[in-house]
Scaffold this motif. Sequence first.
Motif, PDB file in Angstrom:
ATOM      1  N   CYS A  27      86.851   9.093   0.532  1.00 54.99           N
ATOM      2  CA  CYS A  27      87.785   8.282   1.292  1.00 54.99           C
ATOM      3  C   CYS A  27      88.700   9.190   2.110  1.00 54.99           C
ATOM      4  O   CYS A  27      89.632   9.787   1.565  1.00 54.99           O
ATOM      5  CB  CYS A  27      88.607   7.386   0.363  1.00 54.99           C
ATOM      6  SG  CYS A  27      89.709   6.270   1.243  1.00 54.99           S
ATOM      7  N   PRO A  28      88.445   9.319   3.414  1.00 54.49           N
ATOM      8  CA  PRO A  28      89.337  10.121   4.246  1.00 54.49           C
ATOM      9  C   PRO A  28      90.615   9.350   4.544  1.00 54.49           C
ATOM     10  O   PRO A  28      90.581   8.131   4.714  1.00 54.49           O
ATOM     11  CB  PRO A  28      88.518  10.354   5.520  1.00 54.49           C
ATOM     12  CG  PRO A  28      87.569   9.210   5.582  1.00 54.49           C
ATOM     13  CD  PRO A  28      87.305   8.801   4.157  1.00 54.49           C
ATOM     14  N   GLY A  53      92.573   1.181   2.882  1.00 59.77           N
ATOM     15  CA  GLY A  53      91.210   1.653   2.631  1.00 59.77           C
ATOM     16  C   GLY A  53      91.094   2.380   1.307  1.00 59.77           C
ATOM     17  O   GLY A  53      90.124   2.197   0.560  1.00 59.77           O
ATOM     18  N   LEU A  54      92.095   3.179   0.987  1.00 58.25           N
ATOM     19  CA  LEU A  54      92.101   3.903  -0.282  1.00 58.25           C
ATOM     20  C   LEU A  54      92.214   2.939  -1.457  1.00 58.25           C
ATOM     21  O   LEU A  54      91.554   3.121  -2.479  1.00 58.25           O
ATOM     22  CB  LEU A  54      93.250   4.913  -0.306  1.00 58.25           C
ATOM     23  CG  LEU A  54      93.432   5.713  -1.592  1.00 58.25           C
ATOM     24  CD1 LEU A  54      92.154   6.456  -1.976  1.00 58.25           C
ATOM     25  CD2 LEU A  54      94.600   6.683  -1.438  1.00 58.25           C
ATOM     26  N   HIS A  55      93.022   1.917  -1.301  1.00 63.07           N
ATOM     27  CA  HIS A  55      93.168   0.905  -2.348  1.00 63.07           C
ATOM     28  C   HIS A  55      91.807   0.264  -2.657  1.00 63.07           C
ATOM     29  O   HIS A  55      91.414   0.139  -3.818  1.00 63.07           O
ATOM     30  CB  HIS A  55      94.180  -0.151  -1.896  1.00 63.07           C
ATOM     31  CG  HIS A  55      94.376  -1.253  -2.874  1.00 63.07           C
ATOM     32  ND1 HIS A  55      95.164  -1.114  -4.000  1.00 63.07           N
ATOM     33  CD2 HIS A  55      93.872  -2.500  -2.907  1.00 63.07           C
ATOM     34  CE1 HIS A  55      95.137  -2.247  -4.682  1.00 63.07           C
ATOM     35  NE2 HIS A  55      94.360  -3.103  -4.033  1.00 63.07           N
ATOM     36  N   ALA A  86      89.316   2.768  -4.225  1.00 64.12           N
ATOM     37  CA  ALA A  86      89.600   2.957  -5.654  1.00 64.12           C
ATOM     38  C   ALA A  86      89.071   1.788  -6.466  1.00 64.12           C
ATOM     39  O   ALA A  86      88.533   1.981  -7.564  1.00 64.12           O
ATOM     40  CB  ALA A  86      91.097   3.125  -5.872  1.00 64.12           C
ATOM     41  N   ALA A  87      89.202   0.569  -5.938  1.00 62.42           N
ATOM     42  CA  ALA A  87      88.695  -0.606  -6.652  1.00 62.42           C
ATOM     43  C   ALA A  87      87.174  -0.541  -6.777  1.00 62.42           C
ATOM     44  O   ALA A  87      86.618  -0.818  -7.846  1.00 62.42           O
ATOM     45  CB  ALA A  87      89.120  -1.883  -5.927  1.00 62.42           C
ATOM     46  N   VAL A  88      86.503  -0.153  -5.710  1.00 61.83           N
ATOM     47  CA  VAL A  88      85.038  -0.027  -5.759  1.00 61.83           C
ATOM     48  C   VAL A  88      84.646   1.076  -6.731  1.00 61.83           C
ATOM     49  O   VAL A  88      83.707   0.914  -7.530  1.00 61.83           O
ATOM     50  CB  VAL A  88      84.457   0.241  -4.351  1.00 61.83           C
ATOM     51  CG1 VAL A  88      82.984   0.602  -4.426  1.00 61.83           C
ATOM     52  CG2 VAL A  88      84.670  -0.959  -3.444  1.00 61.83           C
ATOM     53  N   GLN A 131     101.286  11.963  -3.607  1.00 62.50           N
ATOM     54  CA  GLN A 131     102.221  10.835  -3.548  1.00 62.50           C
ATOM     55  C   GLN A 131     101.583   9.650  -2.839  1.00 62.50           C
ATOM     56  O   GLN A 131     101.742   8.505  -3.257  1.00 62.50           O
ATOM     57  CB  GLN A 131     103.523  11.239  -2.841  1.00 62.50           C
ATOM     58  CG  GLN A 131     104.523  10.116  -2.722  1.00 62.50           C
ATOM     59  CD  GLN A 131     104.959   9.570  -4.078  1.00 62.50           C
ATOM     60  OE1 GLN A 131     105.163  10.317  -5.027  1.00 62.50           O
ATOM     61  NE2 GLN A 131     105.080   8.258  -4.176  1.00 62.50           N
ATOM     62  N   PHE A 132     100.851   9.903  -1.769  1.00 59.89           N
ATOM     63  CA  PHE A 132     100.159   8.845  -1.034  1.00 59.89           C
ATOM     64  C   PHE A 132      99.161   8.127  -1.945  1.00 59.89           C
ATOM     65  O   PHE A 132      99.077   6.895  -1.944  1.00 59.89           O
ATOM     66  CB  PHE A 132      99.453   9.450   0.184  1.00 59.89           C
ATOM     67  CG  PHE A 132      98.782   8.445   1.073  1.00 59.89           C
ATOM     68  CD1 PHE A 132      99.528   7.690   1.961  1.00 59.89           C
ATOM     69  CD2 PHE A 132      97.411   8.269   1.036  1.00 59.89           C
ATOM     70  CE1 PHE A 132      98.912   6.773   2.795  1.00 59.89           C
ATOM     71  CE2 PHE A 132      96.787   7.364   1.855  1.00 59.89           C
ATOM     72  CZ  PHE A 132      97.535   6.606   2.745  1.00 59.89           C
TER      73      PHE A 132
END
Length: 91
Positions: A16-17, A27-29, A32-34, A81-82
């Motif tokens: 995930c860039p 997108g990161l959220h 992470a779920a996938v 932190q992100f």
Amino acid sequence: MNQRTPSSGVFQNILCPVDFSDCAAAGLHYAAAVARCQNARLTVLHADRFSAPPYFTHSQVTQLAEQAKQWRAGAKGSLEQFIRTAVGAEP
């Protein structure tokens, strides 16, 4: 007890860039779920290319390289932190 077993899902690794934007956080959220659903490994990547202008002297390039080391250390903390903010977990 939540134990991870070898991935049997479609994805084993997810990259995930991110660019620290709100869209990247969303997108990161979802990445992470996938990853959790697929029991996959999630790798978060932020890359920023920087090169010295061609007119810099050798000493300026050396000084810039030293500053870049400090920036990378700060960027690592910002990325962690992100991830915590977007995913709600430790990186």
